[in-house]
Design an enzyme around this catalytic site. Structure first.
Site, PDB file in Angstrom:
ATOM      1  CG  ASP A   1      -1.765   1.282   1.360  1.00  0.00           C
ATOM      2  OD1 ASP A   1      -1.797   2.058   0.287  1.00  0.00           O
ATOM      3  OD2 ASP A   1      -2.630   1.391   2.377  1.00  0.00           O
TER       4      ASP A   1
ATOM      5  CD  GLU B   1      35.347  11.354   2.828  1.00  0.00           C
ATOM      6  OE1 GLU B   1      35.258  12.542   3.367  1.00  0.00           O
ATOM      7  OE2 GLU B   1      36.559  10.993   2.086  1.00  0.00           O
TER       8      GLU B   1
ATOM      9  CD  GLU C   1      32.367  14.091   8.997  1.00  0.00           C
ATOM     10  OE1 GLU C   1      33.411  14.340   8.708  1.00  0.00           O
ATOM     11  OE2 GLU C   1      31.312  15.057   9.405  1.00  0.00           O
TER      12      GLU C   1
ATOM     13  CD  GLU D   1      35.715  13.566  10.929  1.00  0.00           C
ATOM     14  OE1 GLU D   1      36.182  14.761  11.539  1.00  0.00           O
ATOM     15  OE2 GLU D   1      36.127  13.208   9.758  1.00  0.00           O
TER      16      GLU D   1
ATOM     17  CD  GLU E   1      35.078  10.680   7.283  1.00  0.00           C
ATOM     18  OE1 GLU E   1      35.905  10.305   6.384  1.00  0.00           O
ATOM     19  OE2 GLU E   1      34.910  11.864   7.791  1.00  0.00           O
TER      20      GLU E   1
ATOM     21  CG  HIS F   1      32.939  16.003   3.239  1.00  0.00           C
ATOM     22  ND1 HIS F   1      34.205  15.617   4.103  1.00  0.00           N
ATOM     23  CD2 HIS F   1      32.379  16.976   3.761  1.00  0.00           C
ATOM     24  CE1 HIS F   1      33.934  16.634   5.012  1.00  0.00           C
ATOM     25  NE2 HIS F   1      32.974  17.348   4.826  1.00  0.00           N
TER      26      HIS F   1
ATOM     27  NE  ARG G   1      40.197  18.286   4.259  1.00  0.00           N
ATOM     28  CZ  ARG G   1      41.230  17.917   3.936  1.00  0.00           C
ATOM     29  NH1 ARG G   1      42.216  18.901   3.692  1.00  0.00           N
ATOM     30  NH2 ARG G   1      41.586  16.624   3.594  1.00  0.00           N
TER      31      ARG G   1
ATOM     32  CD  GLU H   1      36.081  16.273  -0.186  1.00  0.00           C
ATOM     33  OE1 GLU H   1      35.781  15.645   1.146  1.00  0.00           O
ATOM     34  OE2 GLU H   1      37.184  16.787  -0.187  1.00  0.00           O
TER      35      GLU H   1
ATOM     36  NE  ARG I   1      35.490  20.306   2.591  1.00  0.00           N
ATOM     37  CZ  ARG I   1      35.875  19.321   3.460  1.00  0.00           C
ATOM     38  NH1 ARG I   1      36.401  18.101   3.199  1.00  0.00           N
ATOM     39  NH2 ARG I   1      35.931  19.525   4.818  1.00  0.00           N
TER      40      ARG I   1
END
Length: 453
Positions: A62, A139, A141, A196, A203, A252, A324, A342, A344
């Protein structure tokens, strides 16, 4: 005929392999899994002796009870298992297994356009038409919290560890070990795991794969982490910012395109950054649609508590080959096949199918329009004042979910990426979430203002 039936109507070799493994491993129950529009994993449990029927006919359910699917008058849906996703559930004593399914509209026999897995497949079809295969590696976390005497989650961490710490500070190392064992039993290739930056934050990285398999793996990853943490009387959460004033959890996401002959379309050894023009155009596409993408990659009210300067979360629409602080980073690659970008800004509360689909469509749009990629920003953007950001032409992501939803509605490309059905239901659900947040009064406000005014 489904993908797991042969031309003569019998079972495909892959489906038959699953049936044989069910018999060999004495599997009693199958969990036929799919996700709703918000990314919550759902399942229909059937006895294992229904596996052949599931492959040949599908299993009906359903759909009106599932967030964002269909109305009550059009509720019948059918689950079509993907045999390649079969895995034994390690926390069920080996007697339960899962199959990830596609959702079929019973009235038409076609894939249901509200199925997030279908939305990602549509994005991958577009990439294929342009001559590309898409690989991804996220990645995600997460935090591990203690439970109270009633088994409810608290926000009390069970360790005082920091980035890459070892025991005794990292008291959850044994939990991560058991999670890794569980993931490996389900076919994951684990690259690394570590504590982390924040207390209680972790992570575990798994190897890249094609984008559809990777999206499947994100849902599996979250399920395994929660289940095995619970065995240790801990609560695992992928909430982006469960504790104020410390780093939040991101997801990321590394992306690369490969040509049909297996060459990495993102690599150019003659370029200063080892990035091809294709990679730069793809990057430019994501940057161009970043504000709208945020509604999909960062889809909760809480997501925007993470996306603030000062806590290592990217809020500035720029890219870099070094630091970063930018939205997109070019990681170092040891070999040409590893060239990638990447993104982020996504966080682990997102629906991975929708997030990957939106990112892919945005990047492909950059390639189709041959967008010019801005120069990389090699300085720490966190240290820029507003005037310097304006000088560099750096804008920011939306500051809250409401702004992100407004940007999404105005972005035709990202709305089309989701499809009419998903876009409508997603906006409806998320607007209601943001409206509910806006009329609430937080403890912070009570503490700050109640006795002051």
């Amino acid at each position: 005929m489904t993908e797991d039936t042969a031309p003569d109507g019998g079972l495909s070799a892959e489906a038959q392999r699953v049936l044989d493994e069910i018999d060999e491993k004495n599997v009693d129950f199958l969990r036929l899994q799919f996700t709703d529009i918000l990314g919550t994993v759902k399942n229909v449990a059937v006895p294992a002796d229904q596996a052949e029927k599931a492959f040949t006919e599908g299993i009906y359910f359903d759909g009106s009870s599932i967030e964002g699917f269909v109305r009550i008058q059009e509720s019948d849906m059918r689950l079509k298992p993907d045999a390649s996703t079969f895995a034994i559930l390690p926390w069920r004593d080996g007697h339960s297994a899962r199959l990830i399914c596609d959702v079929i509209n019973t009235s038409t026999g076609e894939p249901f356009e509200g199925d997030p897995r279908y939305v990602l497949k549509d994005a991958l079809d577009r990439a294929s038409e342009m001559g590309f295969e898409v690989n991804a590696a996220p990645e995600p976390e997460f935090f591990l919290f203690e439970e109270d005497e009633d088994g409810r989650a608290t926000t009390k961490t069970n360790d005082a560890g920091g980035y890459f710490d070892l025991a005794p500070k990292d008291l959850a190392s044994d939990v991560r070990r058991d999670i890794i064992f569980g993931l490996e039993e389900m076919g994951f290739d684990i690259e690394a795991s570590h504590h982390e930056v924040a207390q209680g934050q972790h992570e575990i990285n798994f190897e890249y794969d094609d984008a559809l398999t990777t999206a499947d793996n994100v849902g599996t990853f979250r399920t395994v982490v929660r289940a095995i943490a619970a065995q240790h009387d801990l609560h695992a959460t992928f909430m982006p910012k469960p504790i104020p004033r410390i780093n939040g959890s991101g997801m990321h996401t590394h992306i690369s395109l490969f040509t049909e002959d297996g060459e990495n379309a993102f690599h150019d050894g003659d370029d200063e950054f080892d990035l091809s023009e294709t990679a730069k155009q793809f990057t430019a596409g994501i940057l161009d649609h970043a504000e709208a993408l945020a509604a999909v990659t960062n889809p909760t009210v809480n997501s925007y508590k993470r996306l603030v300067p000062g806590y290592e979360a990217p809020v500035y629409v720029a890219w870099s080959d070094r630091n970063r602080s930018a939205l997109i980073r070019k990681p170092a690659a040891r070999v040409p096949a590893a060239s990638r970008i990447e993104a982020r800004f996504p966080d682990p509360s997102c629906n991975p199918y929708l997030a990957f689909a939106a990112l892919i469509h945005a990047g492909l749009d950059g390639i189709e329009r041959e967008l010019d990629c801005p120069d990389p920003v090699r300085e720490n953007i966190y240290e820029f004042d507003e005037a310097k950001r304006e000088e560099y032409g750096i804008t920011t992501l939306p500051s809250n979910l409401g702004e992100a939803l407004d940007a999404l509605e105005e972005d035709e490309l990202v709305m089309d990426a989701l499809g009419d059905h998903v876009a409508e239901k997603f906006l409806e659900a998320k607007t209601a979430e943001y409206d509910d947040y806006r009329v609430d009064v937080s403890d912070w406000e009570i503490d700050r203002y109640l006795e002051t005014f």
